[in-house]
Design a protein around this motif. Structure first.
Motif, PDB file in Angstrom:
ATOM      1  N   VAL A 181       1.323   4.840   1.665  1.00 28.22           N
ATOM      2  CA  VAL A 181       0.226   5.423   2.393  1.00 28.22           C
ATOM      3  C   VAL A 181       0.643   7.447   2.867  1.00 28.22           C
ATOM      4  N   GLY A 223      -8.079   2.677  -4.080  1.00 31.88           N
ATOM      5  CA  GLY A 223      -7.036   3.246  -3.566  1.00 31.88           C
ATOM      6  C   GLY A 223      -5.854   3.068  -3.577  1.00 31.88           C
ATOM      7  N   GLN A 247       0.307  -1.091  -0.089  1.00 34.70           N
ATOM      8  CA  GLN A 247       0.041   0.009   0.214  1.00 34.70           C
ATOM      9  C   GLN A 247       1.060   1.120   0.136  1.00 34.70           C
ATOM     10  N   GLN A 278      -3.354   0.415  -3.317  1.00 37.31           N
ATOM     11  CA  GLN A 278      -2.897  -0.747  -2.787  1.00 37.31           C
ATOM     12  C   GLN A 278      -3.118  -1.985  -3.783  1.00 37.31           C
ATOM     13  N   TYR A 303       4.537  10.395   0.933  1.00 32.79           N
ATOM     14  CA  TYR A 303       3.709   8.972   0.908  1.00 32.79           C
ATOM     15  C   TYR A 303       4.822   8.614   1.304  1.00 32.79           C
ATOM     16  N   GLU A 346      -3.142   7.184   6.148  1.00 32.66           N
ATOM     17  CA  GLU A 346      -4.147   6.509   5.315  1.00 32.66           C
ATOM     18  C   GLU A 346      -3.623   6.118   4.754  1.00 32.66           C
ATOM     19  N   VAL A 347      -4.202   5.053   3.523  1.00 33.28           N
ATOM     20  CA  VAL A 347      -4.350   4.811   2.308  1.00 33.28           C
ATOM     21  C   VAL A 347      -4.251   5.748   1.078  1.00 33.28           C
ATOM     22  N   ARG A 355      -5.985   8.272  -1.211  1.00 33.60           N
ATOM     23  CA  ARG A 355      -7.182   7.729  -1.924  1.00 33.60           C
ATOM     24  C   ARG A 355      -7.592   8.072  -3.573  1.00 33.60           C
ATOM     25  N   VAL A 404      -7.242  12.921   3.167  1.00 30.76           N
ATOM     26  CA  VAL A 404      -6.563  11.790   3.524  1.00 30.76           C
ATOM     27  C   VAL A 404      -5.944  12.112   4.940  1.00 30.76           C
ATOM     28  N   GLN A 405      -6.145  10.991   5.849  1.00 30.86           N
ATOM     29  CA  GLN A 405      -4.587  11.335   6.651  1.00 30.86           C
ATOM     30  C   GLN A 405      -4.163  10.418   7.170  1.00 30.86           C
TER      31      GLN A 405
END
Lengths: 363, 363
Positions: free
Chosen positions: B13, B111, B11, B113, B33, B82-83, B85, B78-79
């Motif tokens: 994130v 997302g 993933q 991933q 990221y 978090e993956v 978006r 997006v937090q």
């Protein structure tokens, strides 16, 4: 009524285009305007279809600054040497137009002059309704009122319960917008440039809030009020533009509407800062729409009808700021009040008026 | 089709919010990221109503920059952790949702991933129509196409004969807008950032004109073309914003419409210059309207129907810029193509794509 028509009249004409602010000292080297004295046309000199109108009052409007700019716009610019364009009300003193008789009261683009020789079809005959007078045709029943009515109801498309911001709220248009929005059941946050204007907006016009943008904590107060206390803005009637509009963009609800009527804060500014927060127009799906009242000409009667009714019911207050009223009749007869118009226009941009600014021309 | 589901997946994130441009070097101190390797959920771990989707392709869109900003917008940001978006298309490999079965092809917010464990109702089952394929659901049949369709037809409200400007014209949305505007009988002036893009816009997509905004005489050429050659602009589909939009404001016809879809030139700019020419919005009664495609969700089927028909009739060309295609299947199986996504997003902002940019995720 009877009048004696003088042989000479005063006109104020455009002398040179201002680079930034209007230069108001008539006769000065850099004066934007100059005074001209010319003969009043005789009845025999009227062409077929023309009328001669004795000008009673002329209007002072922020839009006039735009008419001085030699740029593509909704009207051609006023030309150098031309009488300054202005809305006005007056009385027909001679007519070669079938639709108008001597003594008829009219409104139209009469210009900064004492007597206007114009095509009869370019002016509108006015029958005074119960509860109003001729001067109201420069206010709620004239282009100020029409601008307010169509801008807030059609462009900003307000509905009951909306949180509505009105800038330039104590001006000729803004003060009517505030009242229409209240009549329609909105919550109204008025922004003006003086404490006494704010007081008037709240106590006389019914604004829920009124903020003085010149107060040092205005930005913070405004932002917190519209976001926290009122839960963001549904609609703005924008007369001021510039920094206030830019800040407001960050305080809009999704699908909010902005009726962009004026940008008086930038009219004299050769290098406006611009709207830096325009990206929020995307995220919040804002509609920012400019409008010019002339586009609603076919529907003027509709607004006039409604506004007259409100006025007659005592629901629509109006205030005029009359320039030249302090002069005596003789001085006005000599065109002295028109000489005050350039300075008054500068005062208008400085926000020194409260309500609709006009010049009392006739004695 | 049959798949073996691996035990681990990659993933990408969000690690920290970028202050200006996205920092794409995974593992670097300032990286926007980071890569995470976690177990792929087992079928038994799905909650009721959930599906597990093997992600085939994910989308790269300018709007993603906005999703990284911790600000009020149409979607929550997006937090951190978090993956990322992203829209995507894929295949259901396990389902505890009544509406979807193993093997169903779907699109939705999957997302960055390899496997997405999502509520079944959050994705859309896709039946592939004649003349299209699953990837088209990230293109003309997905949010790019929907954005183009509703923006140009509903917000910009074009009609036959209109002079239409499309900025970011070679991008995923712009390239579809150009074609729809041509199908509707408009004159289309496309603006893009490279000569080969301009060539493609004219020769393959039918734009009447295509201008490279990086060419030194762009401003002059553009202004003269839209004003003198085409007689001012009726409608703009705006993807770029900033200086080009500001200049265009001076070149609009009365009552022109601007569909403000994006402002990619300012997304990474902490201090945008802003729209200095906003006053012309008044004089020309321009409607500048932001929009977000999600607001049209109830009408997606309508656009999909029309776009599919055009595609099947050979009237709607599309081009994908596929990141990770050059990797071998084994590398993709290890999630290597997702590691290319951050850099690809940076390339997107530099305009290095032509057509819709996607990452090929699955082997």
């Amino acid at each position: 009524m009877s009048f004696s028509i003088p042989s000479q009249q005063t006109q104020i004409v455009l002398r040179e285009r201002p680079k930034a602010a209007i230069q108001h000292t008539l006769g000065a080297n850099d004066s934007t305007y100059e005074k001209r004295t010319i003969p009043v046309p005789k009845e025999s000199e009227l062409k077929d279809g023309e009328v001669l109108v004795r000008v009673e009052y002329v209007s002072l409007d922020p839009a006039m600054r735009g008419w001085l700019r030699d740029a593509r716009s909704y009207l051609p610019p006023v030309q150098i040497g031309e009488v300054m364009r202005a809305g006005g009300v007056g009385v027909v003193v001679a007519s070669k137009f079938a639709g108008l008789n001597k003594g008829d009261q009219v409104s139209g683009t009469l210009g900064w002059q004492q007597y206007a020789q114009v095509p009869g079809k370019s002016v509108e005959k006015r029958t005074i309704r119960e509860g109003s007078n001729l001067l109201d045709y420069l206010g709620p029943l004239g282009s100020s009122g029409q601008t307010a009515y169509w801008g807030i109801l059609d462009v900003a498309a307000i509905k009951s319960g909306d949180v509505v911001v009105v800038t330039g709220a104590a001006g000729s248009v803004g003060s009517i917008v505030v009242q229409i929005a209240k009549l329609k059941g909105c919550k109204v946050i008025a922004v003006a440039g003086a404490d006494d204007k704010c007081e008037w907006l709240k106590s006389s016009l019914g604004a829920d809030e009124a903020l003085n943008y010149k107060s040092p904590d205005f930005k913070k107060t405004y932002r917190e009020m519209v976001t926290k206390k009122y839960g963001y803005i549904d609609a703005i009637f924008e007369n001021v533009g510039g920094e206030i509009l830019d800040m407001s963009l960050l305080c809009m609800k999704p699908h909010a509407r902005i009726a962009l009527c004026g940008a008086i804060s930038d009219y004299n500014n050769p290098k406006p800062d611009g709207l830096k927060n325009y990206q929020t127009i995307i995220a919040m799906r804002i509609k920012l729409q400019g409008f010019i009242v002339f586009d609603y000409a076919k529907r003027y009667a509709e607004a006039e009808e409604q506004m007259s009714r409100w006025m007659n019911e005592g629901k629509l207050a109006r205030k005029f700021h009359v320039v030249g009223e302090e002069l005596d009749a003789k001085a006005r007869e000599q065109g002295k009040s028109l000489e005050l118009a350039p300075k008054a226009l500068v005062d208008l941009f400085a926000g020194k008026n409260s309500g609709k600014m006009v010049v009392k021309v006739a004695a």
